[in-house]
Scaffold this motif. Structure first.
Motif, PDB file in Angstrom:
ATOM      1  N   ILE A 172     -14.712  12.559  -5.728  1.00 22.19           N
ATOM      2  CA  ILE A 172     -13.414  13.337  -4.290  1.00 22.19           C
ATOM      3  C   ILE A 172     -12.841  11.285  -3.973  1.00 22.19           C
ATOM      4  CG2 ILE A 172     -13.337  13.230  -1.737  1.00 22.19           C
ATOM      5  CD1 ILE A 172     -14.753  15.852  -2.834  1.00 22.19           C
ATOM      6  N   TYR A 187     -10.248  10.231  -6.862  1.00 18.94           N
ATOM      7  CA  TYR A 187      -8.978  10.777  -6.566  1.00 18.94           C
ATOM      8  C   TYR A 187      -8.458  10.522  -5.085  1.00 18.94           C
ATOM      9  CZ  TYR A 187      -6.293  14.149  -4.669  1.00 18.94           C
ATOM     10  OH  TYR A 187      -5.567  15.512  -3.690  1.00 18.94           O
ATOM     11  N   VAL A 210     -12.308  13.771   3.024  1.00 16.56           N
ATOM     12  CA  VAL A 210     -12.264  14.574   2.401  1.00 16.56           C
ATOM     13  C   VAL A 210     -14.294  16.033   1.718  1.00 16.56           C
ATOM     14  CG1 VAL A 210     -11.594  15.836  -0.225  1.00 16.56           C
ATOM     15  CG2 VAL A 210     -10.335  14.311   1.094  1.00 16.56           C
ATOM     16  N   THR A 254     -12.487   9.320   1.737  1.00 15.44           N
ATOM     17  CA  THR A 254     -13.607  10.184   0.938  1.00 15.44           C
ATOM     18  C   THR A 254     -14.422  11.004   2.181  1.00 15.44           C
ATOM     19  OG1 THR A 254     -12.890   8.644  -0.691  1.00 15.44           O
ATOM     20  CG2 THR A 254     -15.673   9.545  -0.903  1.00 15.44           C
TER      21      THR A 254
END
Length: 668
Positions: free
Chosen positions: A476, A479, A538, A535
């Protein structure tokens, strides 16, 4: 002449289409043009049109949609509009929507490349269209999404007494609503049948729980049914069960543990302590919480401490359990040991599991996922316009969260709700427990690399939650960093984004009530700090909630493994514990049936579940974000295969953080 091809995509959810007419305008840098289109959008359809304008409009900035109300308002769910024109060549300009259009509404959709509000972007917006759009959108959203206080001393919530008060875009889609309410009705019917079956039966032995252990189950819940009394199975749950957030490695023996004669060797720095193989789970947060009164009968709570060691096979084995804190002037509370009479040891473990039920539901689950996610969602909706890159990043992870939280407050934890009816901390104790937990909530505790390191769980071979959480955090994080890097070239860009800075102040100072003293930021000075926080956002809304929520059906369906309440006080004399004591302490038939029903309702797989990273909404435009998302999905796929391979060799597979089972938002 300017020739444009326009594509209008309508959502596939029930009632997404509309019989009302919709008109379309294109707005470019050199002007705007009304297209002579009169759409009647059809559910699930993508409709293409071509239109000529007197001249080129220049690079497109907005698409405007106007829905006319004819006799009745027939709301329309628009996914997006795409346009190909003379300025774009073969590339499309995409205008994301993904919301309901109701009444006599005019909607402006900005092009989806997510400009941030800097001096450079203002210079590229000489007509001030984007600036005006951002201001108007946020002004409207701040009227729709208002803060409220559920209970003093807790995070703020969205202002809604029930789900009916929420804006249309925050509500369940029709399919979700029908499934949620239908499953609840089915569960309540099953509850009535179970109570009818047991109405004239005795409730004197542990085997009597078998009479209600039917209906929807899982393979793991059956394993719990068979193995819940085993010490290693008891220890396993602290690593990989429904609540893996409490266990920590001992650096010294717990000071509150008053060991009985015969176990004093533990107080002389045992070899396990030097080797780092002693662990503890401390439930002191429950100390002094007022227990519930159910049907006129006082329930009971404990604040246990469990001391465990790592066994030869890598599993955790309980060494000692103390159910209450020592009190000055009172005899020390007994310490229960595996060598005690079997029923006394079993009851002590049941008290621990009941305490874990309380902290799991209220601290690990409600506070650290649901309520944190609600603060993030409301702050995002109030402070970030839809064209902001952070809004686009977070939007897929906010789906359904406001409604499921609102329903929880009106049904589960409301006055007279499920907690008041069957849970030991109900009747107000649950609020005090959340308040205490919130006072201890830190930013680092929501970040697995820091939290697991602080608890001494890094590198532990049997800690599968810890292993998978670290891997998912890293995936994550890459990303998030990829998307942030596309929009913020340097730290100065982060510092100079007023919307971003306003958003984080809203999160920390308002939603979390001024939590900067616990590590939550009030500003972002670097890209690295922004990436760490996003992060966490999410991960909390996806992986952490999945790890905490999915185990409810597995670990709570067999009620003795996780009693929702205890009806007698903790034992003080080991030899006096009988089967009558055990059954008189565990939940009665009514309480047990309701616990099983709610565990199934909240822990079952959701039929409209969207796996992490596989949302269909295209909030971002352009090849850059698409490449980042593709790499994200590829990394998740590789982790999926690695977890599957590991689980194939495990007697008890750990599946809660397998990417295909991690939901993209908190929806249940």
């Amino acid at each position: 002449m300017g020739r444009y091809r326009v594509r209008v995509a309508t959502g596939a959810v029930t009632f997404a289409g509309s019989t009302n007419r919709v008109s379309v305008w294109l707005v470019g840098e050199r002007g705007e043009a009304a297209l002579g289109l009169r759409l009647r959008p059809t559910r699930g359809q993508v409709e293409d049109f071509e239109w000529e304008t007197p001249g080129s409009l220049g690079p497109l900035l907005f698409v405007r949609l106007r829905k006319e109300r004819l006799l009745v308002d027939d709301a329309w769910f628009c996914n997006y509009v795409s346009v190909w024109g003379p300025e774009a060549g073969p590339e499309e300009a995409t205008f994301p929507c993904y919301r309901w259009v109701s009444g006599e509404a005019e909607l402006s959709l900005p092009e989806g490349t997510a400009p941030i509000p800097t001096a450079r972007t203002r210079g590229a917006d000489p007509r001030g269209l984007f600036h005006k759009h951002r201001e108007m959108e946020l002004e409207e959203r701040q009227k729709l999404y208002r803060w409220a206080s559920w209970k003093k001393g807790l995070p703020l919530i969205v202002s809604a007494t029930s789900e009916r008060d929420l804006p249309a875009d925050a509500k369940f889609h029709e399919e979700k609503r029908r499934d949620f309410e239908g499953s609840l009705r089915r569960g309540l019917m099953e509850l009535s049948l179970k109570r009818l079956v047991t109405a004239i039966s005795s409730w004197n032995h542990l085997e009597d729980f078998n009479r209600i252990f039917w209906g929807p189950q899982s393979p793991l819940s059956e394993r719990v049914h068979q193995s819940w009394q085993e010490d290693e199975f008891f220890g396993y749950q602290f690593l990989n069960g429904a609540n893996p957030t409490l266990l920590r490695r001992c650096v010294q023996l717990p000071s509150r543990l008053d060991l009985p004669p015969g176990t004093q060797d533990l107080s002389q720095t045992p070899p396990e302590l030097k080797a780092g193989t002693l662990f503890e789970a401390d439930f002191s947060l429950l100390d002094g919480i007022e227990p519930n009164v159910i049907s006129g009968r006082r329930q009971h709570l404990a604040a246990p401490l469990v001391l465990m060691r790592l066994g030869p096979s890598g599993g955790l084995l309980p060494l000692a359990i103390q159910l209450q804190l020592p009190r000055p002037g009172s005899p020390p509370p007994p310490v229960f040991l595996p060598s005690d009479p079997p029923l006394a040891w079993l009851l002590a473990k049941a008290w621990v599991r009941s305490a874990d039920f309380q902290l799991h539901q209220l601290q690990a689950h409600l506070l650290r996922t649901h309520l944190v996610a609600e603060v993030l969602a409301v702050s995002t909706l109030r402070r970030l316009p839809a064209l902001h890159p952070v809004y686009k990043l977070l939007a897929p992870h906010m789906r359904y969260t406001l409604e499921i939280n609102t329903r929880a407050r009106s049904q589960l934890i409301a006055d007279g709700g499920v907690f008041d009816r069957v849970v030991g901390t109900g009747g107000g104790g649950h609020v005090e427990l959340i308040r205490r937990a919130f006072q201890k909530l830190t930013m680092s505790s929501l970040c697995p690399p820091e939290d697991l390191a602080a608890r001494g769980l890094l590198g532990l071979p049997s800690a599968f939650y810890a292993q998978d959480a670290l891997r998912l955090w890293g995936i994550i994080g890459r990303y998030v960093s990829g998307l942030v890097g596309l929009h913020y070239a340097e730290d100065q860009a982060v510092q100079g984004d007023p919307e971003l800075q306003s958003w984080i102040r809203e999160v920390t100072d308002i939603g979390l009530g001024g939590a900067h003293d616990r590590g939550f930021p009030v500003s972002f000075q670097t890209k690295a700090a922004l990436c760490r926080f996003l992060t966490m956002c999410v991960f909390t809304c996806t992986a952490q909630h999945s790890a905490i929520n999915q185990g409810q059906l597995d670990w709570y369906a067999w009620v003795p493994n996780a009693p929702c309440t205890m009806r007698l006080p903790p034992p003080t004399c080991k030899e006096a514990v009988t089967m009558e004591t055990v059954m008189g302490t565990l939940p009665d038939v009514r309480q047990a049936c309701l616990q099983m029903t709610i565990a199934w309702h909240l822990g079952r797989p959701q039929p409209d579940m969207v796996p992490l990273g596989h949302h269909e909404e295209r909030f971002f435009s352009g090849p850059g974000p698409e490449a980042v998302l593709t790499q994200f999905r590829k990394a998740l796929g590789l982790l999926e295969k690695e977890i599957e391979a590991r689980n194939a060799d495990l007697p008890l597979p750990y599946d809660y953080l397998r990417p295909s089972r991690v939901e993209n938002s908190i929806t249940i």
